[in-house]
Motif scaffolding. Structure first.
Motif, PDB file in Angstrom:
ATOM      1  N   UNK A  41       0.846  -1.194   0.000  1.00 31.84           N
ATOM      2  CA  UNK A  41       0.000   0.000   0.000  1.00 31.84           C
ATOM      3  C   UNK A  41       0.880   1.242   0.000  1.00 31.84           C
ATOM      4  N   UNK A  42       0.859   1.964  -1.105  1.00 29.35           N
ATOM      5  CA  UNK A  42       1.723   3.133  -1.260  1.00 29.35           C
ATOM      6  C   UNK A  42       1.090   4.378  -0.652  1.00 29.35           C
ATOM      7  N   UNK A  43       1.857   5.078   0.172  1.00 30.60           N
ATOM      8  CA  UNK A  43       1.430   6.365   0.711  1.00 30.60           C
ATOM      9  C   UNK A  43       2.339   7.482   0.200  1.00 30.60           C
ATOM     10  N   UNK A  44       3.298   7.109  -0.627  1.00 36.09           N
ATOM     11  CA  UNK A  44       4.174   8.071  -1.286  1.00 36.09           C
ATOM     12  C   UNK A  44       4.334   7.662  -2.742  1.00 36.09           C
ATOM     13  N   UNK A  45       4.342   8.669  -3.622  1.00 37.42           N
ATOM     14  CA  UNK A  45       4.534   8.396  -5.048  1.00 37.42           C
ATOM     15  C   UNK A  45       5.980   8.635  -5.470  1.00 37.42           C
ATOM     16  N   UNK A  46       6.835   8.936  -4.517  1.00 36.05           N
ATOM     17  CA  UNK A  46       8.248   9.226  -4.802  1.00 36.05           C
ATOM     18  C   UNK A  46       9.047   7.922  -4.846  1.00 36.05           C
ATOM     19  N   UNK A  47       9.543   7.524  -6.014  1.00 40.78           N
ATOM     20  CA  UNK A  47      10.295   6.267  -6.118  1.00 40.78           C
ATOM     21  C   UNK A  47      11.502   6.194  -5.182  1.00 40.78           C
ATOM     22  N   UNK A  62      -2.708  10.933  -7.114  1.00 40.83           N
ATOM     23  CA  UNK A  62      -1.762  11.188  -8.197  1.00 40.83           C
ATOM     24  C   UNK A  62      -2.303  10.584  -9.490  1.00 40.83           C
ATOM     25  N   UNK A  63      -2.861  11.399 -10.386  1.00 39.58           N
ATOM     26  CA  UNK A  63      -3.389  10.831 -11.637  1.00 39.58           C
ATOM     27  C   UNK A  63      -2.299  10.283 -12.547  1.00 39.58           C
ATOM     28  N   UNK A  64      -1.072  10.814 -12.412  1.00 38.28           N
ATOM     29  CA  UNK A  64       0.033  10.350 -13.255  1.00 38.28           C
ATOM     30  C   UNK A  64       1.176   9.892 -12.347  1.00 38.28           C
ATOM     31  N   UNK A  65       1.308   8.592 -12.194  1.00 34.10           N
ATOM     32  CA  UNK A  65       2.351   8.024 -11.340  1.00 34.10           C
ATOM     33  C   UNK A  65       3.571   7.639 -12.163  1.00 34.10           C
ATOM     34  N   UNK A  66       4.733   7.691 -11.525  1.00 39.79           N
ATOM     35  CA  UNK A  66       5.952   7.168 -12.153  1.00 39.79           C
ATOM     36  C   UNK A  66       5.964   5.659 -11.928  1.00 39.79           C
ATOM     37  N   UNK A  67       4.950   4.998 -12.492  1.00 43.98           N
ATOM     38  CA  UNK A  67       4.734   3.584 -12.194  1.00 43.98           C
ATOM     39  C   UNK A  67       5.898   2.710 -12.648  1.00 43.98           C
ATOM     40  N   UNK A  68       6.458   3.028 -13.810  1.00 41.64           N
ATOM     41  CA  UNK A  68       7.569   2.228 -14.316  1.00 41.64           C
ATOM     42  C   UNK A  68       8.769   2.293 -13.381  1.00 41.64           C
ATOM     43  N   UNK A 101      -6.427   6.476 -11.126  1.00 47.12           N
ATOM     44  CA  UNK A 101      -7.228   7.035 -12.203  1.00 47.12           C
ATOM     45  C   UNK A 101      -6.955   6.290 -13.509  1.00 47.12           C
ATOM     46  N   UNK A 102      -7.657   6.701 -14.559  1.00 47.14           N
ATOM     47  CA  UNK A 102      -7.532   6.033 -15.856  1.00 47.14           C
ATOM     48  C   UNK A 102      -6.093   5.998 -16.377  1.00 47.14           C
ATOM     49  N   UNK A 103      -5.302   7.091 -16.254  1.00 50.58           N
ATOM     50  CA  UNK A 103      -3.905   7.009 -16.716  1.00 50.58           C
ATOM     51  C   UNK A 103      -3.097   5.944 -15.987  1.00 50.58           C
ATOM     52  N   UNK A 104      -3.400   5.738 -14.703  1.00 48.71           N
ATOM     53  CA  UNK A 104      -2.689   4.708 -13.938  1.00 48.71           C
ATOM     54  C   UNK A 104      -3.051   3.329 -14.476  1.00 48.71           C
ATOM     55  N   UNK A 105      -4.327   3.122 -14.766  1.00 49.93           N
ATOM     56  CA  UNK A 105      -4.766   1.840 -15.306  1.00 49.93           C
ATOM     57  C   UNK A 105      -4.099   1.565 -16.654  1.00 49.93           C
TER      58      UNK A 105
END
Length: 252
Positions: free
Chosen positions: A25-31, A63-69, A89-93
């Motif tokens: 469970x992420x509470x930060x989007x900072x890699x 965060x609608x745009x995550x640095x998921x990669x 959000x949709x961009x994450x999906x």
């Protein structure tokens, strides 16, 4: 291919199943923030970070745009294997799919849909009472089914109770697996894997006379052998899901 084709020609079959899965469970989007915390966790529990599949939950992030990669790369650097993303959000999906990951709807969204569906069907108080009584009766009869297994559950063997509790009058060897929709009672040593509440019943429990389990799970929340307090090993214990985690305590 014909439906009556020889089984030797069948390359695969689809089967429903419930596998224990760790949710990160992420509470930060900072890699880099995630990297630092994972490094600390790795030093505490190195055995956990051995190619463990994880679901990345982003439900608490706005965060609608995550640095998921980059987040996935950080996980893989620490021997974790991201297999899916939950929420977002949709961009994450779309990002998840582009990276070859699965995607799950947020937990609360699924609950909201169920409540919305119920609210759209107005019923009278009398009908509501009758429906509640019927549902209660159905649930009671459904969960009252208990399977009794006498003997040792041997390595490679799986014993399950799909509709209720499972009682094992014997031991569960290492490499064996016992599963139940309700609770699991083992009147002997539990050395294999025990998964209770496999359909999401958080009130289920696991009870055994001698704890040496490879894995304990209640409603998909689990602990491995290395995560269990060594003072409880070899003892009679009970396991419950309490305050968002598994609680293991002496039986008595």
């Amino acid at each position: 291919m014909s439906l009556n084709a020889d089984s030797a020609d069948v390359a695969f079959t689809f089967k429903g199943g419930m596998l224990p899965m760790t949710v990160m469970e992420l509470t930060s989007a900072d890699p880099e923030h995630i990297r630092r915390q994972l490094a600390g966790k790795l030093s505490q529990s190195p055995a956990f970070f051995q190619h463990t599949p994880v679901v990345l939950s982003v439900e608490k992030l706005d965060e609608p745009h995550l640095a998921l990669e980059r987040i996935c790369a950080v996980c893989r650097d620490h021997k974790l294997l991201p297999v899916a993303v939950r929420g977002g959000a949709e961009p994450v999906r779309q990002s998840a799919w582009a990276l070859g990951l699965g995607w799950f709807a947020p937990v609360e969204e699924g609950r909201a849909r169920a409540l919305e569906s119920v609210s759209r069907t107005p019923i009278s108080t009398a009908e509501e009472t009758a429906q509640a009584e019927t549902t209660s009766s159905e649930i009671e009869s459904h969960t009252a089914v208990t399977r009794l297994f006498r003997g040792t559950v041997r390595s490679g063997q799986q014993v399950s109770a799909a509709d209720g509790d499972l009682v094992v009058i014997g031991a569960v060897n290492a490499g064996a697996e016992v599963l139940a929709a309700g609770s699991i009672h083992v009147y002997g040593a539990l050395r294999g894997r025990a998964l209770a509440g496999i359909h999401g019943n958080t009130h289920a429990g696991i009870y055994c006379r001698e704890l040496e389990a490879e894995l304990l799970s209640v409603a998909g929340n689990y602990k491995r052998l290395e995560d269990i307090d060594s003072q409880l090993l070899g003892c009679a214990v009970e396991v419950h899901f309490t305050e968002e985690q598994l609680e293991i305590k002496p039986l008595g």
